[in-house]
Structure formats: C-alpha cells, structure tokens
Design a protein around this motif. Sequence first.
Motif, PDB file in Angstrom:
ATOM      1  N   GLN A 104       0.825  -1.207   0.000  1.00 28.43           N
ATOM      2  CA  GLN A 104       0.000   0.000   0.000  1.00 28.43           C
ATOM      3  C   GLN A 104       0.861   1.259   0.000  1.00 28.43           C
ATOM      4  O   GLN A 104       0.529   2.248  -0.662  1.00 28.43           O
ATOM      5  CB  GLN A 104      -0.930  -0.013   1.216  1.00 28.43           C
TER       6      GLN A 104
ATOM      7  N   THR B 179     -13.462   2.181  -9.294  1.00 21.31           N
ATOM      8  CA  THR B 179     -14.694   2.081  -8.505  1.00 21.31           C
ATOM      9  C   THR B 179     -15.754   3.041  -9.027  1.00 21.31           C
ATOM     10  O   THR B 179     -16.936   2.677  -9.148  1.00 21.31           O
ATOM     11  CB  THR B 179     -14.408   2.373  -7.019  1.00 21.31           C
TER      12      THR B 179
ATOM     13  N   GLY C 240      -6.235  -0.330  -5.470  1.00 16.78           N
ATOM     14  CA  GLY C 240      -6.650  -1.038  -4.250  1.00 16.78           C
ATOM     15  C   GLY C 240      -6.791  -0.117  -3.058  1.00 16.78           C
ATOM     16  O   GLY C 240      -6.944   1.098  -3.199  1.00 16.78           O
ATOM     17  N   GLN C 241      -6.693  -0.694  -1.866  1.00 14.34           N
ATOM     18  CA  GLN C 241      -6.868   0.075  -0.638  1.00 14.34           C
ATOM     19  C   GLN C 241      -5.627   0.871  -0.304  1.00 14.34           C
ATOM     20  O   GLN C 241      -4.505   0.477  -0.609  1.00 14.34           O
ATOM     21  CB  GLN C 241      -7.191  -0.852   0.534  1.00 14.34           C
ATOM     22  N   SER C 242      -5.837   2.005   0.364  1.00 15.47           N
ATOM     23  CA  SER C 242      -4.722   2.806   0.867  1.00 15.47           C
ATOM     24  C   SER C 242      -4.292   2.257   2.212  1.00 15.47           C
ATOM     25  O   SER C 242      -4.933   1.373   2.785  1.00 15.47           O
ATOM     26  CB  SER C 242      -5.144   4.273   1.007  1.00 15.47           C
TER      27      SER C 242
ATOM     28  N   GLY D  83      -6.885   2.312   4.762  1.00 15.84           N
ATOM     29  CA  GLY D  83      -8.058   1.467   4.533  1.00 15.84           C
ATOM     30  C   GLY D  83      -9.047   2.031   3.530  1.00 15.84           C
ATOM     31  O   GLY D  83     -10.064   1.406   3.244  1.00 15.84           O
ATOM     32  N   GLY D  84      -8.764   3.232   2.983  1.00 17.85           N
ATOM     33  CA  GLY D  84      -9.670   3.835   2.000  1.00 17.85           C
ATOM     34  C   GLY D  84      -9.485   3.230   0.620  1.00 17.85           C
ATOM     35  O   GLY D  84      -8.445   2.648   0.305  1.00 17.85           O
ATOM     36  N   ASP D  85     -10.497   3.368  -0.221  1.00 13.93           N
ATOM     37  CA  ASP D  85     -10.464   2.847  -1.585  1.00 13.93           C
ATOM     38  C   ASP D  85      -9.802   3.877  -2.493  1.00 13.93           C
ATOM     39  O   ASP D  85     -10.363   4.934  -2.763  1.00 13.93           O
ATOM     40  CB  ASP D  85     -11.890   2.544  -2.050  1.00 13.93           C
ATOM     41  N   GLN D  86      -8.589   3.567  -2.975  1.00 13.35           N
ATOM     42  CA  GLN D  86      -7.868   4.508  -3.837  1.00 13.35           C
ATOM     43  C   GLN D  86      -8.473   4.595  -5.234  1.00 13.35           C
ATOM     44  O   GLN D  86      -8.118   5.480  -6.014  1.00 13.35           O
ATOM     45  CB  GLN D  86      -6.396   4.084  -3.960  1.00 13.35           C
TER      46      GLN D  86
ATOM     47  N   ASP E 184     -11.775   4.885  -5.676  1.00 12.88           N
ATOM     48  CA  ASP E 184     -13.007   5.680  -5.571  1.00 12.88           C
ATOM     49  C   ASP E 184     -12.629   7.157  -5.585  1.00 12.88           C
ATOM     50  O   ASP E 184     -12.670   7.850  -4.565  1.00 12.88           O
ATOM     51  CB  ASP E 184     -13.747   5.313  -4.286  1.00 12.88           C
TER      52      ASP E 184
END
Length: 405
Positions: free
Chosen positions: A52, A161, A194-196, A199-202, A204
């Motif tokens: 990440q 996303t 993927g996720q950062s 935990g955020g959606d990179q 989106d």
Amino acid sequence: MPILAIIKIAFKSLQRNKTRTFLTMLGIIIGVAAVITMLAIGQGAKKIVDDQISSMGTNVLTISSNFSSSRTAVRAEAGTGTMLKIDDVDAIREEVKGVRYASPIVRTWGQLKYSNQNWRSSIIGADVDYFYIRDMEAELGGFFNSSEVRSGHKVCVIGQTVASGLFGDEDPIDKVIRIRNVPVTVIGVLKSKGQSIMGGDQDDVVIAPYTMVLTRLMGDRRPMMMINVSAESKDVMPMVQQDIISLLQRRHRDTTTEDFWVRSQTDIAQTSESVSNTLTILLASIAGISLLVGGIGIMNIMLVSVTERIKEIGIRMAVGAKKRDVLLQFIIEAVTISVMGGFIGIALGYIAAKIVGQTMQWSISITAWSVVLAVTFSCAIGIFFGWYPAKKAANLNLIDALRYE
C-alpha cells in the motif's frame, strides 16, 4: 556405548508407548502450528502495508500546513501567511534541487451523476505532475495536459470504482458526467490501486485540473491545499525535505518549522513497520505460551517415564551403561518428541495459515526464518525440559534401582 545404539534404544522406548508419545507431542504440535500461523499473519499484514505504501508513489513527500500548531491555526483563522499557495508549488519546482515533480492538491467531495446513476466520491484537484508522482497508469484513455490545467478545462480522470458505479460495462471515455451539477468530460480511467494504508479505496476517486476544481466546484472558498513532491532519488529525500521547509519559511513571513508538516513515505513506512512488528511479536508471544505449556508437558511425562522405568535403568547400569548413556537416552527421547512435534506443527501451521488467508482474503507470508525459529525453539524446549528428568534418571543409585518394585 555408541551414540547410534543410544538413539535406537531411545526410539524403541518411544515406540512402546505410542499413544503417550503422541499426547506428549501434542502440546509442541499446537504450539509450533500457532507460532507459524501467527507469524505468517503478521508478515502478511506487513506485506500488505508495504504494498500500500508502494502504491502511493515513488520517493513522495507530502507538504501541508501544520494545523496542530496553535500559531498556524490562529493565522489560518485570520486568513494570513501560513496557508500554502499555488505559487509555492512553482517555487518548490524551480528552486529546490532534487525535486522531479511537484503538484498542488485540493480535495473535496461531490455527488456524481451519469444518466440515471448517482455516485458520491472523493474529488482531487491536481496538476499534471500528480499522475507521475503517484505512479498512476491509465487503463482507458489518458490524462489531462498542462494546457487543460492552465485553462481550467472541464475534464477528469476517474478510478475503477467510480467507473463501475456510474457506467457499469459501458465505456466511460468521452462521456459527460455531472459533478455537483457541473458537466465534466471523462478522458481517462485509472488502473486499479486497491486500498490505501488507511483502509480507503484509492479507486473511488475523480482527478481533475486543480484550476477547474477551485473555480467551478469550490468557488470562493479558501481550500486547505497540500503539495505532493517526488524527489529524484531516495538518497536526496532528507535534503529535499529540509530545503522545502526552509523555502516555505522564507516565502511565508514570521513562520517556523512547526508551521509546516513535511511527511515522507519513509516516515509512514517506519511507523507502519513499528506497529506491524509489535503486532507480530505480540501474536508470536501468545503462541509461544503454547510451546511453553508443551514443554512442561514433556517434562511431566518424562518424569513419569523415569519413575516407571527405574528398574530398567538399574539393569542397564548393572550391565555396563554409564550415567552419560542414561542421560543421553532421556535427552534424545525428549528432543525427538519436540522435533517430531515441531515438524508436524509446521505442516499444520502452513495449512492453518493458508486457510486463514483464503478465508480473510489476506496475503499470508510464511518465511523461512519463522520455520527455522519454530524448529529451533521446539528443539530448545526438548533439551531444556528434558534435562531435569534425564539428570534424575542418570543419578539413580544402582542398588536402589535394582531393588525398585
């Protein structure tokens, strides 16, 4: 007595009591399996964090106003001096040696619309350099250029996303979406990140020229701007970091190093590694307790075995066995139980780790050092907890042992 003969006697003794040998071994099996599984989970979590951090870009520095500083907060409230400006980006790009790319970043949220679909997403206003700083690649289409940034063109690049949420299987390129009712043309779709690390959606995300975001989406509001910088190499990052702080202090009157916050990937990686290592040690320590319990079980059974075999030991000593031979036999029995339990535990730990990985959709990493550690520890347990029973057996009085019933 030859060592091979002692080993054969030890193995025959274990084979005579297979059920008891297995039950004694069970504590070590569970302990080693737990250690392997826990370390695999810990290493897997560390690998996820490393991936990440890598997805954030190469040699990246993030500069922002330090609003935890009371001086900065007061100035920001008054609208003076400490807030970062677009001119600061140009100054960093031109005056700081070792800077490869630099981009302003303004963030906001907005409702996105296309046809009868709605989606709420993060909106980032950035310069062309932002894509290179974050090592972004286009899955479809491309990125906006410097001319479109200068003119504030209503164009954007969207993440996977957002593309799925608004367009489904339809090709998004050259389609017009509405961001807060402002029509914007989609010119590119990013490859998935993927996720950062938080935990955020990179994926989106909507990325548009910062000029368009400031004028069309944020209006007259004064944005909380950040700056992303990519250094030419990892080696020059500390120098670049210090030079940027010095430059910003010169450009913003009456400021100190506390008024600006420059974070690097190294800082984030060190913090994450510290947390990950603490978690791994905690998990391994908990699992290690099982090994300790298994070792106590070995000692207990070996002491019982000594008591049951006193007469046998006496006969062996009477026909010429020395204390050393008896000591080695019982130590070999204890170590054999530990080592066999260790190898079975490694196999079970591997299976358990794979099951956990598939169930939780985690990247489980079983390293060679964790296997070596488990085997070494199990051998040490056998020697440590087998020594006292072996010593007790070797020190038996020959006459008392022969008379024992």
